[in-house]
Design a protein around this motif. Structure first.
Motif, mmCIF file in Angstrom:
data_model
loop_
_atom_site.group_PDB
_atom_site.id
_atom_site.type_symbol
_atom_site.label_atom_id
_atom_site.label_comp_id
_atom_site.label_asym_id
_atom_site.label_seq_id
_atom_site.Cartn_x
_atom_site.Cartn_y
_atom_site.Cartn_z
ATOM 1 N N GLU A 70 47.503 26.194 44.224
ATOM 2 C CA GLU A 70 47.972 27.550 44.510
ATOM 3 C C GLU A 70 46.792 28.436 44.896
ATOM 4 O O GLU A 70 45.941 28.743 44.064
ATOM 5 N N PRO A 71 46.742 28.886 46.147
ATOM 6 C CA PRO A 71 45.651 29.777 46.561
ATOM 7 C C PRO A 71 45.803 31.177 45.976
ATOM 8 O O PRO A 71 46.911 31.629 45.672
ATOM 9 N N ASP A 72 44.686 31.848 45.842
ATOM 10 C CA ASP A 72 44.650 33.276 45.505
ATOM 11 C C ASP A 72 44.210 33.986 46.788
ATOM 12 O O ASP A 72 43.029 34.103 47.076
ATOM 13 N N HIS A 73 45.180 34.450 47.563
ATOM 14 C CA HIS A 73 44.903 34.990 48.894
ATOM 15 C C HIS A 73 44.233 36.364 48.806
ATOM 16 O O HIS A 73 44.737 37.268 48.139
ATOM 17 N N ARG A 74 43.122 36.515 49.532
ATOM 18 C CA ARG A 74 42.393 37.785 49.549
ATOM 19 C C ARG A 74 41.997 38.167 50.972
ATOM 20 O O ARG A 74 41.079 38.947 51.180
ATOM 21 N N ASP A 75 42.715 37.631 51.934
ATOM 22 C CA ASP A 75 42.417 37.886 53.335
ATOM 23 C C ASP A 75 43.225 39.067 53.852
ATOM 24 O O ASP A 75 44.086 39.613 53.153
ATOM 25 N N SER A 76 42.947 39.442 55.103
ATOM 26 C CA SER A 76 43.699 40.500 55.798
ATOM 27 C C SER A 76 44.422 39.931 57.011
ATOM 28 O O SER A 76 44.710 40.671 57.956
#
Length: 308
Positions: free
Chosen positions: A273-279
């Motif tokens: 499970e990724p922890d998304h921090r992108d835009s």
């Protein structure tokens, strides 16, 4: 690529047209796409394509002169007609989908990715409205081109005339089934994001990382990354990005901005499970968890398996 045209289209904006030196056709670019410009000092900067996507022999970018900007400093201070440049093939994180109606919101140089979209909408006969926020009406880039396109209208909001966009009212009066495309200064896009109603399809092209209140600090616990194709397993410590950990282990991944805004390092997630921090990714894409940006995102699970 070679600089075929170099024009000043506004006091602080230069239009750069790039063509293949041998006159060969270029890879296709859909509306919303951008290219990476490789600067002589080794830096890489991304610029939205603002030309006609149907023209397979030219890429056009418009570059705002930003004080202290490495890319804009080069384009405005050093770049010359006939110069050869290294660029990446076009990539698109700002997908333009077919619809019967559109609302476009642009601020200044943020018009660049929207211009090809508006052209495509006009070609399809779709109804469109552009809310165009600029400092000065007399120097608004591409204004005449936009006003000449059929099936829509341009509402100009010039700061020097005291005409400012009422974002909350605009979003409240826009039907939720009308897609909204927005690009411009951070403050404008944050205002549009805050005003969007539940279920409203609002899409952005961010120049800088999107602020996310409540997002966890990047220096989180360590986790394990398994590189399925490379047969390498690495531990990503707190304070280290996945990208840097892979580089240290000898696993090469394409990257550019390292801020989560360009999409170059997007990678398929096979497990975990990724922890998304992108835009870049939409809320739906984040929830699906099928890809992630290795430069800024981390893991919610103790282990990620990536297709690298």
């Amino acid at each position: 690529m070679r600089v075929h045209r170099l024009d000043r289209i506004a006091p602080q904006i230069r239009l750069v047209e790039l063509r293949d030196p041998e006159g060969r056709g270029l890879p296709p670019a859909e509306p919303g796409a951008h290219i990476d410009l490789h600067l002589p000092d080794g830096a890489i900067r991304s610029y939205s394509l603002c030309g006609d996507p149907a023209d397979r022999h030219a890429y056009r970018i418009a570059v705002l002169n930003v004080p202290g900007g490495r890319g804009s400093g080069f384009v405005h201070g050093e770049l010359a007609l006939g110069a050869d440049l290294i660029i990446s093939p076009p990539r698109n994180n700002f997908r333009f989908d077919a619809a019967a109606r559109y609302l476009f919101i642009a601020g200044g140089i943020g018009i660049t990715p929207l211009l090809p979209m508006i052209r495509r909408a006009a070609e399809r006969g779709a109804d469109w409205v552009l809310q165009y926020c600029v400092r000065n009406a007399a120097t608004a880039p591409f204004l005449d081109d936009l006003r000449a396109l059929p099936h829509g209208r341009v509402d100009l909001h010039a700061a020097d005339d005291g005409r400012r966009l009422a974002v909350d009212e605009l979003l409240a009066s826009t039907p939720v089934d009308v897609p909204v495309y927005c690009c411009g200064p951070q403050r404008l896009m944050e205002a549009v994001a805050a005003a969007a109603r539940p279920g409203q399809d609002v899409r952005f092209e961010w120049f800088t990382p999107r602020p996310e209140p409540g997002r966890r600090d990047a220096a989180d616990d360590s986790f394990e990354v398994v590189c399925a194709r490379s047969a390498v397993t690495v531990t990503v410590p707190a304070g280290t990005s996945i990208l840097d950990a892979l580089y240290a282990a000898g696993v090469e991944v394409d990257s550019s901005c390292e801020q989560g805004i360009c999409g170059t390092c997007e990678t398929t997630v096979l497990e975990g499970e990724p922890d998304h921090r992108d835009s870049v990714l939409s809320d739906a894409e984040r929830a699906a968890g099928k890809t992630m940006m290795l430069c800024v995102s981390r893991a919610r699970s103790a282990r990620l398996v990536l297709d690298v």
